[in-house]
Scaffold this active site. Structure first.
Site, PDB file in Angstrom:
ATOM      1  N   TYR A 185     125.860 -14.829  50.244  1.00 48.95           N
ATOM      2  CA  TYR A 185     126.732 -15.646  49.559  1.00 48.95           C
ATOM      3  C   TYR A 185     126.595 -15.572  47.977  1.00 48.95           C
ATOM      4  CZ  TYR A 185     128.102 -18.616  53.312  1.00 48.95           C
ATOM      5  OH  TYR A 185     128.847 -18.909  54.580  1.00 48.95           O
ATOM      6  N   PHE A 195     129.037 -25.871  44.656  1.00 48.86           N
ATOM      7  CA  PHE A 195     128.800 -25.767  45.835  1.00 48.86           C
ATOM      8  C   PHE A 195     127.541 -25.070  46.304  1.00 48.86           C
ATOM      9  CE2 PHE A 195     132.567 -23.193  46.140  1.00 48.86           C
ATOM     10  CZ  PHE A 195     132.409 -22.374  46.928  1.00 48.86           C
ATOM     11  N   ARG A 246     138.387 -24.227  62.935  1.00 49.36           N
ATOM     12  CA  ARG A 246     138.250 -25.330  61.776  1.00 49.36           C
ATOM     13  C   ARG A 246     139.010 -26.534  62.109  1.00 49.36           C
ATOM     14  NH1 ARG A 246     137.091 -20.964  57.127  1.00 49.36           N
ATOM     15  NH2 ARG A 246     135.098 -20.697  57.362  1.00 49.36           N
ATOM     16  N   ASN A 283     132.013 -26.184  57.937  1.00 48.46           N
ATOM     17  CA  ASN A 283     133.271 -25.719  58.646  1.00 48.46           C
ATOM     18  C   ASN A 283     133.061 -24.962  59.664  1.00 48.46           C
ATOM     19  OD1 ASN A 283     132.420 -23.792  57.090  1.00 48.46           O
ATOM     20  ND2 ASN A 283     134.450 -23.668  55.758  1.00 48.46           N
ATOM     21  N   HIS A 331     131.887 -18.623  59.567  1.00 50.35           N
ATOM     22  CA  HIS A 331     131.918 -17.488  58.553  1.00 50.35           C
ATOM     23  C   HIS A 331     132.761 -16.417  59.304  1.00 50.35           C
ATOM     24  CE1 HIS A 331     131.619 -14.752  55.225  1.00 50.35           C
ATOM     25  NE2 HIS A 331     131.080 -13.877  56.215  1.00 50.35           N
TER      26      HIS A 331
HETATM   27  P1  IDP Z   1     135.363 -18.882  53.731  1.00 46.73           P
HETATM   28  O1  IDP Z   1     134.075 -19.180  54.556  1.00 46.73           O
HETATM   29  O2  IDP Z   1     136.493 -19.306  54.392  1.00 46.73           O
HETATM   30  O3  IDP Z   1     135.526 -17.226  53.632  1.00 46.73           O
HETATM   31  P2  IDP Z   1     134.561 -19.418  50.915  1.00 46.73           P
HETATM   32  O4  IDP Z   1     135.551 -19.498  49.787  1.00 46.73           O
HETATM   33  O5  IDP Z   1     133.952 -17.805  50.873  1.00 46.73           O
HETATM   34  O6  IDP Z   1     135.317 -19.581  52.439  1.00 46.73           O
HETATM   35  O7  IDP Z   1     133.349 -20.223  50.870  1.00 46.73           O
HETATM   36  C1  IDP Z   1     132.219 -19.948  51.688  1.00 46.73           C
HETATM   37  C2  IDP Z   1     131.564 -21.249  52.240  1.00 46.73           C
HETATM   38  O8  IDP Z   1     131.268 -22.065  51.163  1.00 46.73           O
HETATM   39  C3  IDP Z   1     132.957 -21.994  53.009  1.00 46.73           C
HETATM   40  O9  IDP Z   1     133.104 -21.844  54.239  1.00 46.73           O
HETATM   41  C4  IDP Z   1     132.181 -23.474  52.955  1.00 46.73           C
HETATM   42  O10 IDP Z   1     131.165 -23.709  53.989  1.00 46.73           O
HETATM   43  C5  IDP Z   1     131.650 -23.569  51.637  1.00 46.73           C
HETATM   44  N1  IDP Z   1     132.470 -24.202  50.492  1.00 46.73           N
HETATM   45  C6  IDP Z   1     133.670 -23.442  49.961  1.00 46.73           C
HETATM   46  N2  IDP Z   1     133.989 -24.472  49.015  1.00 46.73           N
HETATM   47  C7  IDP Z   1     133.186 -25.321  49.047  1.00 46.73           C
HETATM   48  C8  IDP Z   1     133.424 -26.640  48.570  1.00 46.73           C
HETATM   49  O11 IDP Z   1     134.122 -26.853  47.484  1.00 46.73           O
HETATM   50  N3  IDP Z   1     132.494 -27.587  48.976  1.00 46.73           N
HETATM   51  C9  IDP Z   1     131.462 -27.371  49.784  1.00 46.73           C
HETATM   52  N4  IDP Z   1     131.432 -26.334  50.270  1.00 46.73           N
HETATM   53  C10 IDP Z   1     132.194 -25.402  50.179  1.00 46.73           C
HETATM   54 MG    MG Z   2     134.363 -16.327  52.346  1.00 43.28          MG
END
Ligand code: IDP
Ligand code: MG
Length: 149
Positions: free
Chosen positions: A49, A57, A102, A112, A115
């Site tokens: 990450y 976050f 999701r 959610n 990944h």
């Molecule tokens: P993705 O998993 O759909 O690729 P990303 O933007 O890469 O989404 O974010 C990685 C993970 O970080 C997300 O799947 C989610 O679990 C977490 N995440 C993203 N945005 C937020 C937020 O605003 N609050 C809390 N967790 C978040």
């Molecule tokens: Mg992502």
């Protein structure tokens, strides 16, 4: 053939959704090439990450991903990146289309379920981060000719 790193994250594992995620990807026609069940280390979580470091976050995200075991997999197929992210649904579950994982199983962005890699380049990069070459299996299925054009 594109590759995607797919994780069933700790909430998905705790909720017994590993089989559901695998089943949906299998039914889509994607081919599994690697899988392992593991407790993620702090170091692997931070590397995976890294792109989110500094965001509000991020600390919660790292705590979430190391909080319990995950099911890590590599799936392949034509257009695998877009196809798998479509099957997962939008990052924010309340924006995910009905019928997606999701949408069907989640409510909060920080819980959610899954990944999936977001580009072919990141698919290769993430597969290499999580799996050694010898942990991935190159194989063909008898039904491939009915799924791959
Ligand atoms: P993705 O998993 O759909 O690729 P990303 O933007 O890469 O989404 O974010 C990685 C993970 O970080 C997300 O799947 C989610 O679990 C977490 N995440 C993203 N945005 C937020 C937020 O605003 N609050 C809390 N967790 C978040
Ligand atoms: Mg992502």
């Amino acid at each position: 053939m594109e590759h995607s790193l797919v994780l069933v994250k700790p909430d998905g594992v705790q909720r017994g959704l590993v089989g559901e995620v695998i089943s949906r990807l299998e039914r889509r026609g994607l081919r599994l090439v690697g899988a392992k069940f593991l407790q993620v280390s702090q170091a692997l979580a931070e590397e995976h990450y890294a792109v989110h470091k500094g965001k509000s976050f991020y600390p919660g995200l790292i705590a979430y991903i190391i909080s319990a075991p995950v099911m890590a997999m590599v799936w392949e197929g034509p257009n695998a990146i877009v196809a798998i992210r479509q099957t997962m649904g939008a990052t924010r579950p309340w924006e995910a289309a009905p019928g997606t994982i999701r949408h069907d199983f989640a409510l909060e962005v920080g819980r959610n379920i899954t990944h999936a890699s977001d580009s072919p380049e990141n698919g290769e990069k993430e597969a290499a981060l999580w799996f050694k070459p010898e942990e991935m299996v190159s194989w063909s299925r008898d039904i491939d000719k009915w799924i791959f054009e």
